[in-house]
Design a protein around this motif. Structure first.
Motif, PDB file in Angstrom:
ATOM      1  N   ALA A  29       0.836  -1.203   0.000  1.00 31.68           N
ATOM      2  CA  ALA A  29       0.000   0.000   0.000  1.00 31.68           C
ATOM      3  C   ALA A  29       0.872   1.255   0.000  1.00 31.68           C
ATOM      4  O   ALA A  29       0.573   2.239  -0.670  1.00 31.68           O
ATOM      5  N   LEU A  30       1.985   1.190   0.729  1.00 34.30           N
ATOM      6  CA  LEU A  30       2.882   2.345   0.830  1.00 34.30           C
ATOM      7  C   LEU A  30       3.537   2.634  -0.514  1.00 34.30           C
ATOM      8  O   LEU A  30       3.683   3.784  -0.919  1.00 34.30           O
ATOM      9  N   LEU A  34       3.005   6.135  -2.598  1.00 32.84           N
ATOM     10  CA  LEU A  34       4.064   7.010  -3.083  1.00 32.84           C
ATOM     11  C   LEU A  34       3.765   7.437  -4.509  1.00 32.84           C
ATOM     12  O   LEU A  34       3.873   8.617  -4.864  1.00 32.84           O
ATOM     13  N   GLU A  35       3.342   6.467  -5.328  1.00 27.29           N
ATOM     14  CA  GLU A  35       3.032   6.756  -6.728  1.00 27.29           C
ATOM     15  C   GLU A  35       1.759   7.599  -6.839  1.00 27.29           C
ATOM     16  O   GLU A  35       1.672   8.488  -7.678  1.00 27.29           O
ATOM     17  N   ALA A  36       0.787   7.314  -5.983  1.00 29.90           N
ATOM     18  CA  ALA A  36      -0.498   8.021  -6.048  1.00 29.90           C
ATOM     19  C   ALA A  36      -0.462   9.358  -5.307  1.00 29.90           C
ATOM     20  O   ALA A  36      -1.478  10.023  -5.186  1.00 29.90           O
ATOM     21  N   LYS A  37       0.695   9.731  -4.820  1.00 25.90           N
ATOM     22  CA  LYS A  37       0.880  11.000  -4.097  1.00 25.90           C
ATOM     23  C   LYS A  37      -0.049  11.125  -2.890  1.00 25.90           C
ATOM     24  O   LYS A  37      -0.606  12.176  -2.612  1.00 25.90           O
ATOM     25  N   LEU A  61       5.930  13.889   8.007  1.00 17.36           N
ATOM     26  CA  LEU A  61       5.290  13.185   6.906  1.00 17.36           C
ATOM     27  C   LEU A  61       3.880  12.732   7.284  1.00 17.36           C
ATOM     28  O   LEU A  61       3.632  12.322   8.418  1.00 17.36           O
ATOM     29  N   ARG A  62       2.969  12.796   6.321  1.00 24.85           N
ATOM     30  CA  ARG A  62       1.596  12.308   6.502  1.00 24.85           C
ATOM     31  C   ARG A  62       1.215  11.387   5.364  1.00 24.85           C
ATOM     32  O   ARG A  62       1.631  11.599   4.246  1.00 24.85           O
ATOM     33  N   ILE A  89      11.284   8.000  -0.194  1.00 24.68           N
ATOM     34  CA  ILE A  89      10.348   8.851   0.547  1.00 24.68           C
ATOM     35  C   ILE A  89      11.113   9.949   1.280  1.00 24.68           C
ATOM     36  O   ILE A  89      10.741  11.121   1.247  1.00 24.68           O
ATOM     37  N   GLY A  90      12.188   9.557   1.930  1.00 22.02           N
ATOM     38  CA  GLY A  90      12.978  10.523   2.697  1.00 22.02           C
ATOM     39  C   GLY A  90      13.566  11.608   1.826  1.00 22.02           C
ATOM     40  O   GLY A  90      13.608  12.781   2.217  1.00 22.02           O
ATOM     41  N   GLU A  91      13.994  11.235   0.625  1.00 20.28           N
ATOM     42  CA  GLU A  91      14.541  12.245  -0.296  1.00 20.28           C
ATOM     43  C   GLU A  91      13.446  13.223  -0.702  1.00 20.28           C
ATOM     44  O   GLU A  91      13.671  14.434  -0.770  1.00 20.28           O
ATOM     45  N   GLN A  92      12.253  12.690  -0.924  1.00 20.42           N
ATOM     46  CA  GLN A  92      11.146  13.575  -1.319  1.00 20.42           C
ATOM     47  C   GLN A  92      10.766  14.535  -0.197  1.00 20.42           C
ATOM     48  O   GLN A  92      10.483  15.710  -0.439  1.00 20.42           O
TER      49      GLN A  92
END
Ligand code: C2E
Ligand code: CA
Ligand code: CA
Ligand code: CA
Length: 278
Positions: A29-30, A34-37, A61-62, A89-92
């Motif tokens: 799901a995660l 990430l792809e689905a913003k 982060l949420r 995720i962390g880079e984003q």
């Protein structure tokens, strides 16, 4: 990859009680989140206790799923770490937080700092330093206004490698805060070697100020330690004004908590700052 596996294993074995199928489900799901913003960043102001003015914010982060439910970071960050997704995720998060800082600077909040949480899995990744440099270059965010929050437990393994990495981060001009300070077991001499810039007093100790018989002893010790070592100190999770007053009286320079503001999306932060920063 070896480091990642090891760090992953650590988190995995620490939460053996959790249903593995549930973890695998969340991991998938995660990835699509990430792809689905579905992931986004909120910001919680940090306050100067003497003036009660905001001086910075922490990026948090949420994850809001399509059906509108929130999944707490304490639940999905360990899975992001275990799966390695935390690297992307962390880079984003870092990128988005830097972009927001640049926007705030353009609005005139030039002294404002942005704190970003960095997981130990990210931190141990061989490309971490390159990523940090790239994000700063791409966004134009000033290194001197960026702070990385690392937890005390990060510090336990391979102290020499960690100290070297922290030295390089500081050479870039980025600051280091030790998050959840007081909950780990690092020695004071080790803390000195880390060359951190800031200590964050864990919320548990802030709560104790008004709720336990031992009262403010640990918070007081951390504030004193910060003063002696020349480090800034932030009290986390300040929820009522009595706590804020005691912390101010103890000489704690900075605070963060629901008393002042909850974490909020970027557009709200800008409005909030327009009201509170003057
Ligand atoms: P943390 O870094 O210690 O963040 C502080 C947590 O306390 C946040 O929870 C914040 O919303 C909450 N908080 C702030 N003020 C108060 C208060 O007055 N009362 C109470 N009860 N809570 C308060 P959140 O956002 O749920 O994050 C939980 C943890 O998840 C963070 O703890 C951090 O370890 C991790 N996390 C969050 N965002 C990121 C991220 O972007 N990267 C990484 N690696 N970890 C993150
Ligand atoms: Ca933090
Ligand atoms: Ca913390
Ligand atoms: Ca925490």
């Amino acid at each position: 990859a070896k480091l990642l596996q090891r760090a992953g294993h650590f988190y995995f074995s620490r939460s053996m009680g959790v249903d593995i199928r549930e973890r695998v489900r969340l991991m998938h799901a995660l990835r699509s989140a990430l792809e689905a913003k579905e992931l986004f960043v909120v910001y919680q102001p940090q306050i100067d206790l003497a003036t009660r003015r905001p001086v910075g914010a922490e990026a948090l982060l949420r994850w809001k799923t399509k059906d509108g439910t929130f999944i707490a970071p304490d639940r999905f960050i360990p899975i992001a770490e275990y799966s390695g997704l935390i690297i992307e995720i962390g880079e984003q998060v870092m990128r988005v937080a830097c972009e927001e800082l640049v926007r705030l600077q353009a609005l005139g909040f030039t002294d404002f700092t942005m704190s970003v949480n960095v997981s130990q899995v990210q931190f141990r990744h061989p490309r971490f330093l390159d990523t940090l440099r790239n994000v700063l270059a791409d966004t134009g965010a000033p290194a001197s206004r960026i702070e990385l929050e690392i937890t005390e437990s990060i510090a336990m393994e391979e102290p020499d490698a960690l100290i070297e990495l922290l030295g390089k981060i500081k050479q870039i001009g980025v600051s280091i805060a030790i998050d959840d300070f007081g909950t780990g077991f690092s020695s004071l001499s080790y803390l000195q070697r880390l060359q951190a810039d800031r200590l964050k007093i864990d919320r548990g100790f802030v709560t104790e100020i008004t709720s336990s018989a031992r009262g403010s002893s640990i918070a007081e010790m951390v504030i004193q330690l910060g003063r002696n070592l020349g480090l800034s100190v932030v009290a986390e999770g300040v929820e009522d004004d009595r706590q804020a007053q005691i912390l101010a009286a103890l000489g704690c320079p900075l605070a963060q908590g629901y008393l002042f503001a909850r974490p909020m999306p970027a557009d709200q932060l800008q409005k909030w700052l327009a009201h509170h920063a003057a």
